[in-house]
Design a protein around this motif. Structure first.
Motif, PDB file in Angstrom:
ATOM      1  N   ARG A  36      23.720  -8.436  26.002  1.00  0.00           N
ATOM      2  CA  ARG A  36      23.061  -7.519  26.930  1.00  0.00           C
ATOM      3  C   ARG A  36      21.841  -8.169  27.560  1.00  0.00           C
ATOM      4  N   LEU A  37      21.035  -8.829  26.701  1.00  0.00           N
ATOM      5  CA  LEU A  37      19.835  -9.491  27.209  1.00  0.00           C
ATOM      6  C   LEU A  37      20.190 -10.648  28.133  1.00  0.00           C
ATOM      7  N   ALA A  38      21.250 -11.406  27.759  1.00  0.00           N
ATOM      8  CA  ALA A  38      21.667 -12.526  28.594  1.00  0.00           C
ATOM      9  C   ALA A  38      22.154 -12.023  29.956  1.00  0.00           C
ATOM     10  N   LYS A  39      22.919 -10.924  29.944  1.00  0.00           N
ATOM     11  CA  LYS A  39      23.408 -10.340  31.194  1.00  0.00           C
ATOM     12  C   LYS A  39      22.245  -9.845  32.053  1.00  0.00           C
ATOM     13  N   LYS A  40      21.256  -9.228  31.384  1.00  0.00           N
ATOM     14  CA  LYS A  40      20.096  -8.721  32.106  1.00  0.00           C
ATOM     15  C   LYS A  40      19.320  -9.872  32.743  1.00  0.00           C
ATOM     16  N   ARG A  41      19.142 -10.965  31.961  1.00  0.00           N
ATOM     17  CA  ARG A  41      18.433 -12.132  32.501  1.00  0.00           C
ATOM     18  C   ARG A  41      19.203 -12.747  33.667  1.00  0.00           C
ATOM     19  N   ALA A  42      20.543 -12.801  33.532  1.00  0.00           N
ATOM     20  CA  ALA A  42      21.365 -13.364  34.603  1.00  0.00           C
ATOM     21  C   ALA A  42      21.262 -12.517  35.870  1.00  0.00           C
ATOM     22  N   GLU A  43      21.278 -11.198  35.704  1.00  0.00           N
ATOM     23  CA  GLU A  43      21.170 -10.312  36.869  1.00  0.00           C
ATOM     24  C   GLU A  43      19.802 -10.448  37.533  1.00  0.00           C
ATOM     25  N   GLU A  44      18.751 -10.558  36.703  1.00  0.00           N
ATOM     26  CA  GLU A  44      17.411 -10.725  37.268  1.00  0.00           C
ATOM     27  C   GLU A  44      17.303 -12.051  38.020  1.00  0.00           C
ATOM     28  N   GLU A  45      17.897 -13.112  37.421  1.00  0.00           N
ATOM     29  CA  GLU A  45      17.861 -14.416  38.076  1.00  0.00           C
ATOM     30  C   GLU A  45      18.653 -14.376  39.382  1.00  0.00           C
ATOM     31  N   LYS A  46      19.798 -13.667  39.368  1.00  0.00           N
ATOM     32  CA  LYS A  46      20.598 -13.538  40.584  1.00  0.00           C
ATOM     33  C   LYS A  46      19.812 -12.818  41.674  1.00  0.00           C
ATOM     34  N   ARG A  47      19.110 -11.734  41.269  1.00  0.00           N
ATOM     35  CA  ARG A  47      18.296 -11.001  42.259  1.00  0.00           C
ATOM     36  C   ARG A  47      17.182 -11.887  42.812  1.00  0.00           C
ATOM     37  N   ARG A  48      16.562 -12.688  41.922  1.00  0.00           N
ATOM     38  CA  ARG A  48      15.501 -13.588  42.394  1.00  0.00           C
ATOM     39  C   ARG A  48      16.050 -14.613  43.383  1.00  0.00           C
ATOM     40  N   GLN A  49      17.220 -15.169  43.041  1.00  0.00           N
ATOM     41  CA  GLN A  49      17.808 -16.175  43.920  1.00  0.00           C
ATOM     42  C   GLN A  49      18.214 -15.564  45.257  1.00  0.00           C
ATOM     43  N   GLU A  50      18.769 -14.334  45.209  1.00  0.00           N
ATOM     44  CA  GLU A  50      19.169 -13.674  46.448  1.00  0.00           C
ATOM     45  C   GLU A  50      17.952 -13.357  47.305  1.00  0.00           C
ATOM     46  N   ALA A  51      16.866 -12.917  46.655  1.00  0.00           N
ATOM     47  CA  ALA A  51      15.640 -12.625  47.400  1.00  0.00           C
ATOM     48  C   ALA A  51      15.076 -13.906  48.010  1.00  0.00           C
ATOM     49  N   LYS A  52      15.144 -14.989  47.232  1.00  0.00           N
ATOM     50  CA  LYS A  52      14.645 -16.277  47.717  1.00  0.00           C
ATOM     51  C   LYS A  52      15.471 -16.747  48.903  1.00  0.00           C
ATOM     52  N   LEU A  53      16.812 -16.602  48.779  1.00  0.00           N
ATOM     53  CA  LEU A  53      17.693 -17.013  49.871  1.00  0.00           C
ATOM     54  C   LEU A  53      17.456 -16.151  51.109  1.00  0.00           C
ATOM     55  N   LYS A  54      17.322 -14.839  50.885  1.00  0.00           N
ATOM     56  CA  LYS A  54      17.082 -13.935  52.009  1.00  0.00           C
ATOM     57  C   LYS A  54      15.794 -14.298  52.739  1.00  0.00           C
ATOM     58  N   LYS A  55      14.760 -14.615  51.957  1.00  0.00           N
ATOM     59  CA  LYS A  55      13.478 -14.993  52.551  1.00  0.00           C
ATOM     60  C   LYS A  55      13.628 -16.286  53.346  1.00  0.00           C
ATOM     61  N   ALA A  56      14.366 -17.261  52.774  1.00  0.00           N
ATOM     62  CA  ALA A  56      14.550 -18.539  53.457  1.00  0.00           C
ATOM     63  C   ALA A  56      15.355 -18.360  54.739  1.00  0.00           C
ATOM     64  N   LEU A  57      16.416 -17.518  54.661  1.00  0.00           N
ATOM     65  CA  LEU A  57      17.238 -17.282  55.845  1.00  0.00           C
ATOM     66  C   LEU A  57      16.445 -16.566  56.942  1.00  0.00           C
ATOM     67  N   GLU A  58      15.594 -15.629  56.520  1.00  0.00           N
ATOM     68  CA  GLU A  58      14.763 -14.911  57.487  1.00  0.00           C
ATOM     69  C   GLU A  58      13.786 -15.863  58.154  1.00  0.00           C
ATOM     70  N   ALA A  59      13.183 -16.759  57.361  1.00  0.00           N
ATOM     71  CA  ALA A  59      12.252 -17.739  57.926  1.00  0.00           C
ATOM     72  C   ALA A  59      12.989 -18.660  58.891  1.00  0.00           C
ATOM     73  N   GLN A  60      14.192 -19.061  58.503  1.00  0.00           N
ATOM     74  CA  GLN A  60      14.990 -19.923  59.368  1.00  0.00           C
ATOM     75  C   GLN A  60      15.343 -19.212  60.665  1.00  0.00           C
ATOM     76  N   ARG A  61      15.706 -17.929  60.555  1.00  0.00           N
ATOM     77  CA  ARG A  61      16.046 -17.160  61.753  1.00  0.00           C
ATOM     78  C   ARG A  61      14.865 -17.066  62.701  1.00  0.00           C
ATOM     79  N   ARG A  62      13.676 -16.817  62.105  1.00  0.00           N
ATOM     80  CA  ARG A  62      12.471 -16.723  62.949  1.00  0.00           C
ATOM     81  C   ARG A  62      12.187 -18.053  63.644  1.00  0.00           C
TER      82      ARG A  62
END
Length: 222
Positions: free
Chosen positions: A62-88
């Motif tokens: 459960r903890l490993a899954k939770k950590r993986a989901e949090e890491e996935k959200r962080r990576q997605e947020a990071k990618l979204k931020k990078a893509l937005e900066a690139q778009r701008r």
């Protein structure tokens, strides 16, 4: 008298042997009972230990899954931020190409040169945006036509995002998976289709965007 004595002795001996047998039988029964009780005790201990171990593994998973989901959200947020900066950056590059300032204030009503440039470039920007829209649609249509994948294998319609760099000729030089859909088969199908689409179409004005960010979902219309 001798006969009676012998019979009495035989009876005593038989009684003693019977008593010995009964004692041995009782001792065996008590030992078997004790063994069964010990076996039951050990089985209970084993069950409790197995239950604790299972609970421990479930908690770790459960903890490993939770950590993986949090890491996935962080990576997605990071990618979204990078893509937005690139778009701008790309938008600002287009504006600058028209000699206009994307930060010009419309309220100035052309009272300064920067705003005038922004206003004057509006029509050209609209034309250029239309060209880019057609260009993007042509590229996506070319790639989607080469995707071989059964959408039923991805009922949740996951999104895969790729970064594609190309030469001025439209030849693809690099394909990078920026965000996995979570479905490796879909990711691979899209990447193969992108590679098979080289050279990519050019814009109506003959231009080529050197860097493309493309997203695809299995159930998108072709």
């Amino acid at each position: 008298e001798e006969k009676a004595a012998r019979e009495k002795e035989a009876q005593a001996k038989a009684a003693a042997e019977k008593a010995a047998r009964e004692k041995a039988a009782r001792e065996r029964a008590e030992k078997e009972k004790a063994d069964l009780a010990e076996a039951a005790k050990q089985a209970k201990i084993a069950r409790e230990e197995a239950a604790r171990e299972l609970k421990k593994r479930e908690e770790e998973e459960r903890l490993a899954k939770k950590r993986a989901e949090e890491e996935k959200r962080r990576q997605e947020a990071k990618l979204k931020k990078a893509l937005e900066a690139q778009r701008r950056e790309q938008e600002e590059a287009i504006f600058k190409g028209f000699g206009s300032d994307p930060k010009a204030k419309a309220a100035d009503a052309g009272k300064d040169r920067t705003t005038k440039a922004g206003v004057a470039g509006g029509a050209e920007l609209g034309d250029r945006t239309g060209v880019l829209a057609d260009y993007s649609a042509a590229i996506r249509a070319r790639i989607r036509a080469r995707i071989t994948f059964d959408p039923a294998r991805a009922p949740n319609n996951p999104e895969a995002i790729f970064e594609v760099t190309q030469l001025s000729t439209g030849q693809i030089s690099k394909v990078t998976l920026k965000k996995s859909s979570g479905n490796p088969a879909w990711d691979s199908a899209v990447e193969r289709a992108i590679q098979a689409s080289t050279p990519l179409p050019k814009a109506a004005d003959g231009s080529v965007e050197p860097l493309l960010i493309l997203s695809f979902r299995p159930q998108d219309p072709r």
